[in-house]
Design a protein around this motif. Sequence first.
Motif, mmCIF file in Angstrom:
data_model
loop_
_atom_site.group_PDB
_atom_site.id
_atom_site.type_symbol
_atom_site.label_atom_id
_atom_site.label_comp_id
_atom_site.label_asym_id
_atom_site.label_seq_id
_atom_site.Cartn_x
_atom_site.Cartn_y
_atom_site.Cartn_z
ATOM 1 N N GLU A 50 47.648 38.358 28.328
ATOM 2 C CA GLU A 50 46.982 38.785 27.093
ATOM 3 C C GLU A 50 47.441 40.164 26.614
ATOM 4 O O GLU A 50 47.569 40.401 25.417
ATOM 5 N N LEU A 51 47.664 41.071 27.555
ATOM 6 C CA LEU A 51 47.994 42.455 27.194
ATOM 7 C C LEU A 51 49.498 42.696 27.103
ATOM 8 O O LEU A 51 49.933 43.778 26.713
ATOM 9 N N LYS A 52 50.288 41.714 27.502
ATOM 10 C CA LYS A 52 51.755 41.795 27.401
ATOM 11 C C LYS A 52 52.320 42.988 28.178
ATOM 12 O O LYS A 52 53.177 43.717 27.695
ATOM 13 N N ARG A 53 51.807 43.184 29.394
ATOM 14 C CA ARG A 53 52.276 44.285 30.230
ATOM 15 C C ARG A 53 52.026 43.962 31.695
ATOM 16 O O ARG A 53 51.282 43.042 32.010
ATOM 17 N N THR A 54 52.633 44.715 32.579
ATOM 18 C CA THR A 54 52.374 44.559 34.003
ATOM 19 C C THR A 54 50.983 45.099 34.301
ATOM 20 O O THR A 54 50.624 46.197 33.868
ATOM 21 N N VAL A 55 50.215 44.313 35.061
ATOM 22 C CA VAL A 55 48.841 44.685 35.385
ATOM 23 C C VAL A 55 48.609 44.491 36.877
ATOM 24 O O VAL A 55 48.923 43.433 37.423
ATOM 25 N N THR A 56 48.050 45.509 37.515
ATOM 26 C CA THR A 56 47.585 45.380 38.889
ATOM 27 C C THR A 56 46.067 45.489 38.879
ATOM 28 O O THR A 56 45.519 46.418 38.277
ATOM 29 N N ILE A 57 45.429 44.545 39.537
ATOM 30 C CA ILE A 57 43.977 44.596 39.705
ATOM 31 C C ILE A 57 43.696 44.814 41.175
ATOM 32 O O ILE A 57 44.157 44.054 42.034
ATOM 33 N N VAL A 58 42.950 45.879 41.470
ATOM 34 C CA VAL A 58 42.484 46.160 42.816
ATOM 35 C C VAL A 58 40.978 45.959 42.798
ATOM 36 O O VAL A 58 40.280 46.542 41.957
ATOM 37 N N MET A 59 40.493 45.107 43.696
ATOM 38 C CA MET A 59 39.072 44.790 43.706
ATOM 39 C C MET A 59 38.485 44.985 45.096
ATOM 40 O O MET A 59 39.098 44.611 46.095
ATOM 41 N N GLY A 60 37.303 45.568 45.108
ATOM 42 C CA GLY A 60 36.537 45.704 46.337
ATOM 43 C C GLY A 60 35.060 45.674 46.009
ATOM 44 O O GLY A 60 34.527 46.622 45.433
ATOM 45 N N ILE A 61 34.422 44.570 46.333
ATOM 46 C CA ILE A 61 33.004 44.372 46.040
ATOM 47 C C ILE A 61 32.332 43.943 47.338
ATOM 48 O O ILE A 61 32.791 43.000 47.996
ATOM 49 N N HIS A 62 31.251 44.616 47.702
ATOM 50 C CA HIS A 62 30.538 44.203 48.912
ATOM 51 C C HIS A 62 29.038 44.403 48.744
ATOM 52 O O HIS A 62 28.572 45.500 48.433
ATOM 53 N N TYR A 63 28.330 43.308 48.934
ATOM 54 C CA TYR A 63 26.876 43.304 49.022
ATOM 55 C C TYR A 63 26.529 42.456 50.245
ATOM 56 O O TYR A 63 27.161 41.423 50.478
ATOM 57 N N ASP A 64 25.546 42.860 51.002
ATOM 58 C CA ASP A 64 25.148 42.100 52.185
ATOM 59 C C ASP A 64 24.370 40.845 51.809
ATOM 60 O O ASP A 64 23.587 40.845 50.852
ATOM 61 N N GLY A 65 24.575 39.791 52.580
ATOM 62 C CA GLY A 65 23.746 38.602 52.535
ATOM 63 C C GLY A 65 23.717 37.824 51.240
ATOM 64 O O GLY A 65 22.666 37.331 50.833
ATOM 65 N N LEU A 66 24.846 37.673 50.576
ATOM 66 C CA LEU A 66 24.878 36.950 49.310
ATOM 67 C C LEU A 66 24.810 35.440 49.519
ATOM 68 O O LEU A 66 25.399 34.905 50.456
ATOM 69 N N ASN A 67 24.129 34.768 48.594
ATOM 70 C CA ASN A 67 24.155 33.303 48.585
ATOM 71 C C ASN A 67 25.186 32.848 47.553
ATOM 72 O O ASN A 67 25.761 33.653 46.820
ATOM 73 N N LEU A 68 25.421 31.538 47.484
ATOM 74 C CA LEU A 68 26.454 30.997 46.600
ATOM 75 C C LEU A 68 26.183 31.320 45.133
ATOM 76 O O LEU A 68 27.099 31.664 44.381
ATOM 77 N N ALA A 69 24.935 31.241 44.702
ATOM 78 C CA ALA A 69 24.593 31.554 43.307
ATOM 79 C C ALA A 69 24.899 33.007 42.981
ATOM 80 O O ALA A 69 25.393 33.318 41.891
ATOM 81 N N GLN A 70 24.642 33.912 43.903
ATOM 82 C CA GLN A 70 24.936 35.330 43.675
ATOM 83 C C GLN A 70 26.441 35.572 43.624
ATOM 84 O O GLN A 70 26.913 36.375 42.828
ATOM 85 N N ILE A 71 27.192 34.882 44.455
ATOM 86 C CA ILE A 71 28.654 35.013 44.430
ATOM 87 C C ILE A 71 29.196 34.530 43.086
ATOM 88 O O ILE A 71 30.060 35.166 42.488
ATOM 89 N N ARG A 72 28.662 33.431 42.588
ATOM 90 C CA ARG A 72 29.087 32.927 41.273
ATOM 91 C C ARG A 72 28.734 33.915 40.166
ATOM 92 O O ARG A 72 29.511 34.097 39.225
#
Length: 109
Positions: free
Chosen positions: A67-89
Amino acid sequence: MTFDDLKLQAVPMGRDLLLLITGGEAHIGAASTAYWADSEVEVLTSSVPGHKEHTLTDNMARRAATELKRTVTIVMGIHYDGLNLAQIRLISDKTNTLLDEYIKSNSIN
């Protein structure tokens, strides 16, 4: 949980772009770089063992680079304890919405 602390930070790097997506206990879980090779976008992804963020960063980086017509790096780090499937979605939906909003406000089309 509403995950209101999820955030996207953009760091322009010349023509390229670094996007940091964090929430909860921020860390580096995965990084995906999408770049143009000839007329298509290629993606390289690495993840820290035991982390699942790569399931999001790979496609998100591809979409951003396309979409942006350029090189893109995405760095992701997300952490919450005890998530269920609905919360992950919900986290997945919210991070994709953050990216959609960024692309919409920064597209050169």
